[in-house]
Design a protein around this motif. Sequence first.
Motif: not given
Length: 258
Positions: A205-210
Amino acid sequence: MALLRVEGLEKAFGGVMAVADLSFEVPEGSVYAVIGPNGAGKTTLFNMLSGVYTPTAGRIEFAGRRIDGLPPHRVARLGIARTFQNLQVFFNMTVLENVMVGCHLRGRTGLVAAALRLPRILREERQMRAWAEEALAFCGLEAYAGREAAALPYGILKRLEIARALAAQPRMLLMDEPAAGLNDTETLEMRGLIRRICERGVTVLLVEHNMGLVMEVSDTVLVLDYGRRLTEGSPEQVQNDPEVIAAYLGGEVEYAVS
């Protein structure tokens, strides 16, 4: 099959609703990304999933068991590990020692046995060292095992946190901004590492701005806006959604990873 189910999840801080009426499912063996502008509720969501926050309303089920309201150590023991947006590393310890900390949930001996240095404690320490070395090798860090964490560059420390989380053998890994602060080469390495983690059978489960990284590695993308679900779909569907473009992407998706 859904490994994680979230239904009607809410979290309020005073009069501010950080997460509101949020529902989604994460299939086992997938990479599921959560994106949104700053203040969208992403980290608050992670804190509820990992037991740091108790939801104001709603329910969280992991592997068929309700976990909302459980303390972090019980959530971790059930198979959810986490990395952090801001580094949480023991800088006065070596890389190997940091990763061995992640093995403690797999230990079976108690405090008395540890204090007396009984033979089974020594055997368990050898086993934990082997588990830690395996996690370091998986993350490409075996050459740094004996180095002090304080002497290492930022990109290595980001992978160190992941190795420590994997040493616990989680079924799901919550990754909070794994590419934050990384250069292009390090971001490419991180992309490969996330894929290998998923191939190993760990749900991510990924939170990422890129956005380049998100679009390359994710099976499903959930978009939050002011704590609410804006849309959900494949990377292709999300990047072409007019509401997403207006609310988050600013009119055009720019890939940081080719």
